[in-house]
Design an enzyme around this catalytic site. Structure first.
Site, PDB file in Angstrom:
ATOM      1  N   HIS A  84       0.832  -1.198   0.000  1.00  0.00           N
ATOM      2  CA  HIS A  84       0.000   0.000   0.000  1.00  0.00           C
ATOM      3  C   HIS A  84       0.871   1.255   0.000  1.00  0.00           C
ATOM      4  O   HIS A  84       1.937   1.280   0.630  1.00  0.00           O
ATOM      5  CB  HIS A  84      -0.910   0.031   1.228  1.00  0.00           C
ATOM      6  CG  HIS A  84      -1.758  -1.183   1.386  1.00  0.00           C
ATOM      7  ND1 HIS A  84      -2.651  -1.607   0.428  1.00  0.00           N
ATOM      8  CD2 HIS A  84      -1.852  -2.088   2.393  1.00  0.00           C
ATOM      9  CE1 HIS A  84      -3.262  -2.698   0.831  1.00  0.00           C
ATOM     10  NE2 HIS A  84      -2.792  -3.017   2.033  1.00  0.00           N
TER      11      HIS A  84
ATOM     12  N   GLU B 257      -1.934  -0.070   8.242  1.00  0.00           N
ATOM     13  CA  GLU B 257      -2.935  -0.950   8.854  1.00  0.00           C
ATOM     14  C   GLU B 257      -2.299  -1.829   9.926  1.00  0.00           C
ATOM     15  O   GLU B 257      -1.072  -1.846  10.091  1.00  0.00           O
ATOM     16  CB  GLU B 257      -3.586  -1.826   7.780  1.00  0.00           C
ATOM     17  CG  GLU B 257      -2.618  -2.722   7.046  1.00  0.00           C
ATOM     18  CD  GLU B 257      -3.228  -3.432   5.841  1.00  0.00           C
ATOM     19  OE1 GLU B 257      -4.449  -3.403   5.690  1.00  0.00           O
ATOM     20  OE2 GLU B 257      -2.474  -4.031   5.062  1.00  0.00           O
TER      21      GLU B 257
ATOM     22  N   HIS C 274       3.177  -7.487   1.779  1.00  0.00           N
ATOM     23  CA  HIS C 274       2.505  -8.412   2.685  1.00  0.00           C
ATOM     24  C   HIS C 274       1.404  -9.179   1.969  1.00  0.00           C
ATOM     25  O   HIS C 274       0.987  -8.823   0.874  1.00  0.00           O
ATOM     26  CB  HIS C 274       1.903  -7.656   3.872  1.00  0.00           C
ATOM     27  CG  HIS C 274       0.841  -6.674   3.469  1.00  0.00           C
ATOM     28  ND1 HIS C 274       1.129  -5.433   2.956  1.00  0.00           N
ATOM     29  CD2 HIS C 274      -0.523  -6.749   3.469  1.00  0.00           C
ATOM     30  CE1 HIS C 274       0.014  -4.795   2.674  1.00  0.00           C
ATOM     31  NE2 HIS C 274      -1.014  -5.573   2.985  1.00  0.00           N
TER      32      HIS C 274
ATOM     33  N   ARG D 201      -1.104  -4.657  -6.379  1.00  0.00           N
ATOM     34  CA  ARG D 201      -0.773  -6.089  -6.414  1.00  0.00           C
ATOM     35  C   ARG D 201       0.527  -6.321  -7.177  1.00  0.00           C
ATOM     36  O   ARG D 201       0.705  -5.848  -8.298  1.00  0.00           O
ATOM     37  CB  ARG D 201      -1.877  -6.895  -7.093  1.00  0.00           C
ATOM     38  CG  ARG D 201      -3.215  -6.842  -6.405  1.00  0.00           C
ATOM     39  CD  ARG D 201      -4.162  -7.885  -7.002  1.00  0.00           C
ATOM     40  NE  ARG D 201      -5.537  -7.598  -6.627  1.00  0.00           N
ATOM     41  CZ  ARG D 201      -6.447  -7.091  -7.443  1.00  0.00           C
ATOM     42  NH1 ARG D 201      -6.141  -6.834  -8.703  1.00  0.00           N
ATOM     43  NH2 ARG D 201      -7.673  -6.842  -7.029  1.00  0.00           N
TER      44      ARG D 201
END
Length: 321
Positions: free
Chosen positions: A102, A119, A177, A197
């Site tokens: 991200h 996150e 991740h 991605r």
């Protein structure tokens, strides 16, 4: 209006890697593989609506517009007209997620109006041997990483971590991740839906077409070196006390286990979000009481004041720093 704890109707998201495990929380799932339950959200791709009390039927965006500073607190209301700053999810990983990364708030090619995405994950359940992808191997450079992607050897560049229920992972923007099959997690994140991605196992999407990759964006935003990611076991030594799991400029997340009556209070500076990870009990405040069980999520207004957790509950508490 007297403030009270808000519960929301989750927005369920069909994902190619999803399953049906969120049904165990008593949630109403539509047909298909459901990978994400957006439990508390105020985003163009999913806005949850209040289920209980005087505000029932209002979207979180409407609550923000009417009562932003009162309910969300002075910190959340500092930016006029800004969306609710966090997005709270439950994720059912019936299959491996894509290898992804991200961006942060400063990435110049973010979609218009979108934020970066830092996150954290708290593992609610994990099948024996379940794992996640968590960061690059030490010493990885952009050039070597890009070469491994071109040569279809990306897995050689990544770290795999076996996980168990109760594990916690902090994932700053820039950390490569992926959750893998057999993991059920609670996720607290910035209010963003931007994912780049790197690799998706040559898998077809729900539409029967190969899923889009974003290799150049991913290489641009990846943190080569120390991304600041941390992980920990979260055993609680004493009931009715908080263990800090993650602290960033966007959120603080703590874990606690209630025993008997645990008296707490909100702050006028920030709302509080409670995610019930295990157990049963009640959430009580001056004007009422709500049952609390595994999978429940509550938004406590900043001006709620004193409240208590009653019974044996394992809970995550999130608020703004």
């Amino acid at each position: 209006m007297k403030s009270y704890p808000l519960q929301f109707k989750p927005e369920m998201k069909e994902r190619v890697w999803g399953g049906r495990a969120l049904e165990q929380f008593g949630l109403d799932l539509p047909e298909g593989p459901i990978g994400e339950g957006w439990m508390i959200g105020d985003h163009p791709n999913g806005t949850t609506k209040v289920l209980n009390g005087e505000l029932a039927g209002l979207g979180l965006d409407e609550v923000r517009e009417r009562y932003g500073k009162t309910i969300f607190g002075t910190k959340a209301a500092a930016a006029e007209g800004s969306r609710f700053p966090l997005l709270i999810k439950l994720l059912d990983c019936n299959d491996d997620l894509s290898i992804q990364v991200h961006p942060d708030n400063d990435y110049k090619e973010l979609p218009a109006g979108e934020l970066g995405k830092t996150e954290m994950w708290y593992v609610l359940d994990a099948k024996p041997g379940a794992k996640i992808i968590y960061g690059l191997k030490p010493g990885m450079t952009r050039e070597v990483f890009a070469e491994s992607i071109r040569d279809n050897r990306i897995m050689d560049s990544l770290q795999e971590v076996e996980v168990q229920a109760g594990d916690s992972f902090y994932i700053p923007a820039g950390t490569v991740h992926a959750l893998c099959a057999g993991v059920l997690v609670a996720e607290i994140q910035q209010n963003s839906d931007t994912t780049y991605r790197l690799y998706d196992y040559d898998r077809l999407g729900l539409d029967g077409k190969p899923r889009e990759l974003h290799v150049e964006h991913s290489l641009n935003v990846t943190a080569y070196g120390d991304s600041g990611a941390t992980r920990m076991k979260t055993d609680i030594d004493a009931a009715n006390s908080w263990l800090r799991l993650a602290a960033s400029r966007y959120f603080i997340v703590e874990k606690g286990v209630s025993e008997g009556v645990w008296k707490l209070a909100t702050s006028p500076e920030s709302f509080t979000i409670l995610v019930i990870c295990d157990g049963t009990g009640t959430l009580d405040w001056a004007d009422g009481s709500l049952p609390a069980k595994r999978g429940d999520c509550f938004l406590l207004p900043a001006d709620l004041g004193e409240y208590s957790l009653n019974g044996g509950l394992t809970v995550l508490r999130s608020y703004l720093p």
